[in-house]
Design a protein around this motif. Structure first.
Motif, short mmCIF file in Angstrom:
data_model
loop_
_atom_site.label_atom_id
_atom_site.label_comp_id
_atom_site.label_asym_id
_atom_site.label_seq_id
_atom_site.Cartn_x
_atom_site.Cartn_y
_atom_site.Cartn_z
N THR A 143 37.49 47.28 33.02
CA THR A 143 37.06 46.48 31.88
C THR A 143 35.77 47.03 31.28
O THR A 143 35.61 47.08 30.05
CB THR A 143 36.87 45.01 32.31
OG1 THR A 143 38.12 44.52 32.77
CG2 THR A 143 36.39 44.15 31.16
N GLN A 188 40.73 40.65 28.96
CA GLN A 188 41.22 40.17 30.24
C GLN A 188 40.99 38.66 30.35
O GLN A 188 41.90 37.91 30.70
CB GLN A 188 40.47 40.89 31.37
CG GLN A 188 40.92 40.49 32.75
CD GLN A 188 40.19 41.30 33.81
OE1 GLN A 188 39.39 42.17 33.51
NE2 GLN A 188 40.48 41.01 35.06
N ASP A 201 43.95 44.90 28.06
CA ASP A 201 43.34 44.65 29.37
C ASP A 201 44.14 43.58 30.11
O ASP A 201 44.04 42.40 29.82
CB ASP A 201 41.88 44.21 29.18
CG ASP A 201 41.07 44.38 30.46
OD1 ASP A 201 41.68 44.62 31.52
OD2 ASP A 201 39.83 44.27 30.39
N GLU A 202 44.96 44.00 31.04
CA GLU A 202 45.83 43.14 31.85
C GLU A 202 46.66 42.17 31.01
O GLU A 202 46.60 40.96 31.17
CB GLU A 202 44.99 42.36 32.87
CG GLU A 202 44.16 43.31 33.72
CD GLU A 202 43.68 42.69 35.02
OE1 GLU A 202 44.14 41.59 35.36
OE2 GLU A 202 42.88 43.33 35.71
#
Ligand SMILES: Nc1ncnc2c1ncn2[C@@H]1O[C@H](COP(=O)(O)OP(=O)(O)OP(=O)(O)O)[C@@H](O)[C@H]1O
Ligand SMILES: [Mg+2]
Lengths: 235, 758
Positions: A43, A85, A159-160
């Motif tokens: 991140t 995220q 991000d995820e």
């Protein structure tokens, strides 16, 4: 031709070196994976690329132009978009307006049709008029993707995106990423769901303790002893 | 040399007091994340309490000190934390700041009430008054030496408490991560309670020391806090040694100014402007510089935000609301006395000022403590520009102020949250001290703002101005609605909800904020430019801005209705104070008291009221019925059957008690419906039958009667319809044990926990 080039980026927080000399390259038309255990610095690296975090050292280039000193919004205007995220939706706007804001920011002319297209594409028509703040995690992630896509980026940082999605949704996401890549979009994907990563990525980078310890095709990564150790042996 | 030394000692001892105040501020900010604007007011109350004990009741000094500093102050601090501040976890910065503004207003009101300034008081003596020692040939009073001693003692004690005690370690841990502390078995609530108690004691100590130097006066004691803010900001709100250093510098600047400002070499004016107001502005200037040299606030993701009003206002409802507002004002303005007309006019002016906060604070989430300053600038521009109040002058005045608003905001925009709010406060104080107090702007203390000239309409009476101002509010309200529905509006909300996402999608945050500030300044300028009367600089003073901000937030700063509600409440409050002397004291603490409850209802009162009326949406038959009822009441009044006060009371009861209950009446079972209809009708008939003008001869009592009637009739009818078995929600403890989770509950849990259960 590289779309994104990250050159020896270092980030220190006080004593902690979160990112430690990372080199990374992402191409247009490919899905590039970035994996690594919790706290590896993924991140943080995204924050550097998107302009939210000033690196202690190193540089970032987009389309062979050094963008290290550009503020976040200028990078976005050059064709970069990201998701978060920890979700960052505009909670008091409806889903549709979330996407609309993005399309308007990209100064696109036929905003409404682009919004409809994105809603269609990501498959969130049924929640389009709900306030974004009330959504469950899975749907909210899809809205973030639609919102990022509405700026018509060249490079998409995810991000995820699959955490919070069920299996069917996750499969759909994989297909969507492949379709997008086929249109020439470059995708950088941080994800813990290995099934998804191995299925959709062309290249994978493995980050551990701030350093890239391996990169290669999914097949190479799966058989790399260093990767296995980082995920299993280290602790 | 002698003089320099003397003033150095004076300056350092003033600085010592600032240091004590500032350290209290730092302690609460670091443990609870709340910047306590009421910190100085706490010190003020403590000084008054000490005076009461020591000089009025002749309690011996040590006992009085002990009682004030170690019993009452900590108790007050702990109580504040428990009752007010604890509810604020997870609310927005705007709400948190507003609550401390409310506390501030409450305490000033309380002090004015308990210790009215006109009573001739016993003097507040210094410690060991009259005693002094000679150091290097300079007489230093014992009081000063005690002040130094206290500052040093505070520094040592704080250091020991923070680094050597378990409580101190826990305090520092809470700063880092409240939830983590809780997981590790710490008790963050107890810790912040302790911090607030400690902070109140520090404020009290400083208040008592300062009162010894400057006597008991509410204002200097309260504004003491501005100096402390500057010191605390120099210490970046966490570094105590730097804070002490900043305090010393401020004390010295003030004292040297006193010493040398009369010297011939000292500049008395700059660019034709007198610098006489500069002393009062020194701390503000330092605060401004300290704020502007702060590093740019970083974009951060993952900040959990509290959600407020989300609905997009519909055009149909907005236009209907705007038209009926003007219609109602036209209808009732003919019945008002001159003084009530002026008060209502003031209410609408304040509503416009509150409205200026809607796009800025409500939509964009940027706190401004200076809304009235722009109104003041608007008034000056309207008066000074040529054209004597024609439309072009008005437009030009508004545009100029809007541009000023945008430009002034520019340097401050690197900041966010509390720092931004403080810099707007500093701006307001600077403008008050350096611009409004100039001969060029307000000759002889006030200026006449010309009445807006509208073609074919002659406005000369207060009634005309009232209608003009109400119309202006309606139009500006529609403008704000238009903004909310536009591209800019979506951007403003995006900026509030997630600056990080907005920036990474390509939004230039600075430009958006400048637009918000300019828009807000322009709307605020309208309030001033429409004054149409003599105005004085005091009307636009910084301290007057605070109640406006407070009531805008109380009303609901996210909506136009909230601004109207807040403005009228402020106007109504002065109605209360002017008409009913016995309620005057209550009205002093009223805004503060209302504001303190914000923690429980952060979206504001107007939003809640709107919620009650939302059930009526689309029920045209009911709306027609309500309108017809209102017409009947008005017609009866016009035909002189009802007196004017009966008209007001009956109208309010009709709208607030009867109307929201109608859908429920229609929907309930026939037996209940009959009872409810009879109850409502009886209530209404009784209300209309009483001639309120003669039954109660004081306006305040009538207002109270209105509140009681609305409550009894409205809530009574609700009771009748709801009695019987209530539908009860399952206790969360039971769900999952005796029945399965529903899909909705799973979704909600996921949202709360940010995880997936399945
Ligand atoms: N603002 C910050 N200040 C100090 N340390 C930080 C900060 N942000 C991240 N870190 C640290 O940097 C390291 C990398 O964090 P990062 O969030 O980038 O990891 P990640 O790979 O994204 O992990 P995850 O898979 O859990 O999301 C961690 O040790 C984290 O504690
Ligand atoms: Mg991460």
């Amino acid at each position: 031709m590289s779309l994104l080039y990250v050159d020896r980026v270092i980030v220190r927080f006080g004593g902690v070196t979160a990112v430690d000399g990372v080199n990374l390259l992402a191409r247009a038309g490919e899905v590039t994976g970035l994996i690594g255990p919790n706290g590896a610095g993924k991140t943080t690296l995204f924050n550097v690329i998107s302009g939210m975090q000033e690196p202690t050292g190193g540089s970032v280039s987009l389309d062979s132009v050094d963008i290290t000193d550009l503020p976040a919004h200028k990078r976005a205007q050059r064709g970069m978009a990201r998701t978060f995220q920890r979700l960052e939706l505009f909670g008091s706007l409806s889903v549709r307006d979330n996407i609309k804001v993005a399309a308007e920011l990209a100064a696109l002319t036929n905003v409404n049709s682009i919004v409809d297209e994105m809603i269609e594409r990501v498959g969130i028509a049924d929640i389009a008029d709900r306030p974004a703040g009330d959504l469950p995690t899975g749907s909210a992630r899809l809205v973030e993707i639609a919102r990022a896509l509405a700026t018509r980026p060249k490079l998409l940082l995810l991000d995820e995106p699959a955490s919070g999605l069920d299996e069917a949704e996750s499969d759909r996401l994989g297909e969507l990423l492949r379709t997008l890549a086929a249109t020439g979009l470059g995708v950088l994907l941080v994800e813990h769901d290995m099934g998804l990563v191995m299925k959709v990525c062309d290249v994978i980078y493995v980050l551990d303790l701030g350093q890239i310890i391996a990169h290669g095709t999914p097949n190479e990564i799966q058989h790399d002893p260093k990767v296995l150790e980082a995920y299993l042996g280290a602790s | 040399m002698q003089q320099l030394l003397t003033f150095t000692i004076i300056g350092l001892s003033t600085g010592a007091i600032y240091a004590v105040v500032a350290s209290g501020l730092v302690v609460t900010y670091t443990t609870s994340g709340i910047f306590n604007l009421a910190h100085g007011a706490t010190g003020m109350l403590a000084a008054f309490t000490y005076w009461q004990l020591r000089f009025d009741w002749d309690v011996p000094a040590p006992i009085a000190l002990f009682l004030t500093l170690f019993v009452l102050c900590p108790l007050f601090g702990a109580l504040t934390e428990r009752v007010v501040m604890r509810g604020l976890q997870g609310t927005t910065e705007v709400v948190r700041l507003s609550v401390t503004v409310a506390l501030f207003a409450f305490m000033i009101g309380l002090a004015n009430w308990v210790w009215p300034s006109d009573s001739s008081r016993e003097a507040f003596l210094k410690f060991f008054e009259g005693n002094s020692v000679s150091i290097a040939g300079i007489n230093v009073s014992w009081h000063r030496i005690i002040t130094f001693g206290c500052a040093i003692l505070v520094a040592i004690v704080l250091r020991l408490v923070l680094f050597r005690t378990r409580m101190g370690v826990a305090m520092r841990a809470v700063v880092d991560d409240r939830n983590l502390t809780e997981l590790n078995g710490g008790r963050p609530d107890r810790v912040s309670m302790f911090a607030w108690a400690l902070s109140a004691t520090l404020a009290g100590l400083a208040g008592i020391l300062l009162a010894g130097e400057q006597q008991l006066n509410i204002e200097p004691l309260v504004l003491l806090v501005i100096n402390a803010y500057a010191a605390a900001i120099i210490g970046r709100l966490k570094n105590l040694p730097l804070t002490f250093l900043g305090a010393a510098v401020l004390g010295l600047l003030d004292s040297y100014y006193l010493a040398y400002s009369d010297e011939s070499w000292f500049p008395q004016s700059a660019f034709g402007f007198s610098l006489a107001g500069i002393r009062a502005a020194i701390p503000t200037i330092v605060l401004f510089i300290a704020l502007l040299t702060r590093p740019q606030s970083r974009l951060r993701a993952g900040i959990v935000r509290f959600r407020e009003e989300t609905r997009v206002p519909e055009w149909s409802t907005s236009i209907l609301g705007a038209v009926s507002l003007v219609a109602v004002v036209v209808a009732i303005s003919g019945m008002l006395t001159r003084s009530n007309t002026l008060l209502l006019l003031n209410g609408f002016t304040m509503a416009i000022v509150a409205l200026s906060l809607v796009p800025l604070t409500g939509y964009a989430g940027q706190m401004s403590l200076a809304p009235l300053t722009f109104a003041g600038l608007g008034a000056i521009a309207m008066a000074k520009l040529p054209g004597d109040g024609n439309i072009a002058t008005f437009v030009l005045a508004v545009v100029i102020v809007a541009v000023v608003g945008g430009i002034v905001a520019l340097p401050a925009l690197r900041l966010s949250g509390i720092y931004l709010a403080l810099s707007t406060a500093a701006f307001a104080v600077l403008v008050t001290k350096l611009v409004f107090n100039q001969k060029q702007t307000f000759q002889s203390g006030n200026i006449a703002v010309p009445i807006l000239k509208i073609p074919f309409v002659e406005i000369d009476s207060p009634r005309g101005r009232l209608i003009l101002t109400a119309t202006a509010f309606s139009l500006l309200g529609l403008l704000v609605v238009a903004v909310r529905r536009s591209r800019l509006g979506r951007r403003l909300i995006a900026l509030k909800d997630s600056p990080a996402a907005a920036a990474t999608l390509g939004m230039n945050l600075t430009r958006t904020k400048v637009a918000a500030f300019a828009l807000s300044a322009g709307i605020g300028a309208c309030a001033g430019a429409l004054a149409g009367d003599k105005v004085s600089p005091q009307q636009y003073d910084f301290t007057q801005s605070l109640p406006v901000v407070l009531l805008a937030v109380v009303g609901g700063v996210g909506t136009v209705g909230g601004a109207l509600f807040g403005g009228l409440l402020l106007g109504g409050n002065s109605v209360l104070a002017s008409v009913v002397p016995s309620l005057k004291n209550l009205s002093k603490i009223l805004p503060g008291t209302i504001g303190i409850t914000l923690g429980r209802n952060p979206s504001g009162a107007a939003t809640q009221t709107a919620e009650a009326f939302r059930v009526l949406k689309g029920r045209w038959n009911l709306l027609v019925f309500i309108g017809a009822g209102a017409f009947v009441i008005w017609a009866l009044t016009a035909a002189d059957v009802l007196s004017h006060w009966t008209f007001v009371v009956t109208g309010v009861v009709w709208f607030l008690a009867v109307a929201p209950n109608l859908p429920l009446v229609v929907a309930s079972s026939s037996a209940r419906r009959a009872t409810a209809v009879v109850y409502l009708a009886a209530g209404l008939v009784i209300t209309a039958a009483i001639d309120w003008s003669t039954a109660l001869d004081v306006t305040g009592q009538r207002l109270i009667a209105i509140v009681i009637l609305v409550a009894v009739i409205g809530l009574g009818a609700q009771r009748i319809m709801e009695s019987g078995p209530r539908v009860r929600a399952d206790s969360p403890d039971v769900i999952g044990l005796d029945r399965d989770f529903s899909g909705e509950e799973i979704e909600r849990a996921e949202r709360e926990l940010r995880v997936v259960i399945r």
